[in-house]
Write an enzyme that holds these catalytic residues in place. Structure first.
Site, short mmCIF file in Angstrom:
data_model
loop_
_atom_site.label_atom_id
_atom_site.label_comp_id
_atom_site.label_asym_id
_atom_site.label_seq_id
_atom_site.Cartn_x
_atom_site.Cartn_y
_atom_site.Cartn_z
N TRP A 1 0.79 -0.96 -0.04
CA TRP A 1 -0.16 -0.12 0.02
C TRP A 1 1.14 1.45 0.04
O TRP A 1 1.78 1.36 0.77
CB TRP A 1 -1.03 0.09 1.33
CG TRP A 1 -1.81 1.22 1.47
CD1 TRP A 1 -2.73 1.62 0.43
CD2 TRP A 1 -2.09 1.74 2.53
NE1 TRP A 1 -3.53 2.68 0.90
CE2 TRP A 1 -3.09 2.81 2.17
CE3 TRP A 1 -1.68 1.85 3.93
CZ2 TRP A 1 -3.53 3.70 3.13
CZ3 TRP A 1 -2.01 2.76 4.86
CH2 TRP A 1 -3.07 3.39 4.51
N ASP B 1 -0.82 -5.60 9.39
CA ASP B 1 -1.90 -4.61 8.65
C ASP B 1 -3.07 -5.23 8.26
O ASP B 1 -3.19 -6.16 7.56
CB ASP B 1 -1.36 -3.87 7.64
CG ASP B 1 -2.31 -2.80 7.36
OD1 ASP B 1 -3.43 -2.60 7.94
OD2 ASP B 1 -1.78 -1.81 6.33
N LYS C 1 -13.49 -0.58 5.76
CA LYS C 1 -14.11 -1.66 4.79
C LYS C 1 -15.16 -2.52 5.32
O LYS C 1 -16.33 -2.75 4.77
CB LYS C 1 -13.10 -2.57 4.25
CG LYS C 1 -11.62 -1.78 4.13
CD LYS C 1 -11.50 -0.71 3.25
CE LYS C 1 -10.01 0.06 3.16
NZ LYS C 1 -9.77 0.68 1.99
#
Ligand code: LMR
Length: 395
Positions: free
Chosen positions: A129, A210, A245
């Protein structure tokens, strides 16, 4: 006065701004990782709506939260990560603070690690990311890459990964994607997680997982299996959770940072530094998102509704993967897109080059991140045909 050049636009959020400015009626946004339903909307989950109604009726104060936030966010986060009644919870070896989103959790972790491992190098998957590097460099760490993505097989570069893992120095920090790797959609296999556990034990590495997409891969429990390889090896780990999300709470900025230690006392000590780091960045988190998550996870019927809605999002993304692969197969035989069916979560590395991505933007108003990452959750029954037509044309 400041004599500064223009800072480069963010590769993901900057793209959203360009998309918004495009007035073409048939534009398609496959850039930022935001879920869209079959009609192209980013809905508020029904479980969230119900929780918000309750909060509106029952909330009595907007006074500050404590530094770690809503206490139930911490306990429910630990249940999602470890499973209810897990030994880590019983033994008090984990401590959790609510944070402003997953980004907030990572930045808190980075500042904490500046206290705990100031000499470390931080290792990221190549690719990762885009904001990972920015966050850890901003916190003052040197950042290096370990090999991850193999372009030829569109899968994991297992050999390269293992070789680079060997080269990580004692005491360094490994950033790992818990599931649904962003940007590639290619997850670590069991052998890779075991190798990480082995190296982390031998070299006293810090594993920072993560975990922004729990529930978007195979399910809430299945998606934590990699994390559990590390936990079963008895490792101390940091976990950055995001509820952007899986609860669709993007703009409420709600996530969590969890530290797991070898003893309860070490956990308390480490957590005191996490709290000190938070105080220096934002003092205490905003309440609304945390209270929504706590309300939903604290009541069986709301939790069941959320799990069902999460399963629906997951199923829709999988369905769109299959439809996209079929759509591309129907249109051309140059590239076999079947690898997309094997990738997990919101994203796929399409294999499109930067030039192809730019051409799609220019000619077709289709927005894809420069790396070729596609947000599969942005594909809908209405846009899939023009999308596949356009991609087939640039191949
Ligand atoms: C993404 O990767 O698109 C999301 O995590 C949103 C972001 O902040 O970049």
């Amino acid at each position: 006065m400041f004599q500064l050049d223009l800072a480069p636009a963010d590769p993901i959020l900057g793209l959203t701004e360009t998309f918004k400015a495009d007035t073409h009626p048939d534009k398609i946004n496959l850039g930022v990782g935001v879920y869209q339903d079959a009609t192209g909307q980013t809905p508020i989950l029904e479980a969230v709506k119900q929780a918000e109604r309750r909060l509106l009726e029952t909330e009595t104060s907007k006074s500050y939260l404590s530094i770690p936030g809503v206490p139930e966010v911490a306990s429910h986060t630990q249940e999602l990560l470890f499973g209810e009644g897990h030994a880590i919870i019983r033994e008090g070896r984990a401590k959790t603070a609510q944070t402003p989103g997953g980004t907030g959790a990572l930045r808190v972790a980075a500042d904490f690690l500046q206290r705990a491992r100031p000499q470390a190098t931080v290792w990221l998957s190549n690719p990762s990311w885009a904001n990972h590097r920015t966050i850890f460099e901003a916190a003052g760490f040197p950042v290096k890459d370990y090999r991850y993505y193999d372009r030829a097989s569109q899968g994991l570069n297992g050999e390269g990964f293992m070789a680079d893992l060997e080269g990580v120095a004692d005491g360094d920090v490994l950033i790992l994607h818990g599931c649904c790797h962003n940007p590639s959609g290619i997850d670590l296999d069991q052998a890779a997680w075991e190798a990480i556990a082995h190296q982390a034990t031998a070299k006293n590495l810090v594993c920072l997982v993560d975990f922004a997409y729990q529930g978007f891969g195979e399910g809430l429990e299945e998606d934590r299996s990699g994390l559990h390889v590390l936990l079963n090896a008895g490792l101390a780990v940091l976990v950055a959770s995001s509820y952007s999300k899986n609860f669709g709470l993007y703009n409420e900025r709600i996530g969590a940072i969890t530290v797991v230690e070898e003893t309860a006392e070490e956990a308390v000590n480490a957590f005191s530094h996490i709290q000190a780091a938070i105080r220096a960045i934002y003092s205490s988190p905003p309440a609304h998102g945390g209270k929504i998550v706590a309300t939903i996870l604290g009541e069986d019927s709301l939790k069941a509704l959320w799990i069902q809605e999460l399963a629906e999002m997951r199923a829709r993304i999988k369905h769109m993967r299959q439809a996209f692969v079929q759509g591309m197969t129907d249109r051309q035989q140059t590239v076999d897109f079947d690898f997309i069916n094997h990738q997990k979560g919101m994203f796929s590395f399409s294999g499109l080059s930067q030039d192809q991505v730019l051409k799609l933007r220019h000619d077709n108003h289709i927005y894809i991140v420069g790396s070729g990452r596609i947000n599969v959750a942005g594909i809908t029954p209405a846009n899939i045909d023009p999308l596949c037509d356009a991609i087939a044309k640039v191949l």
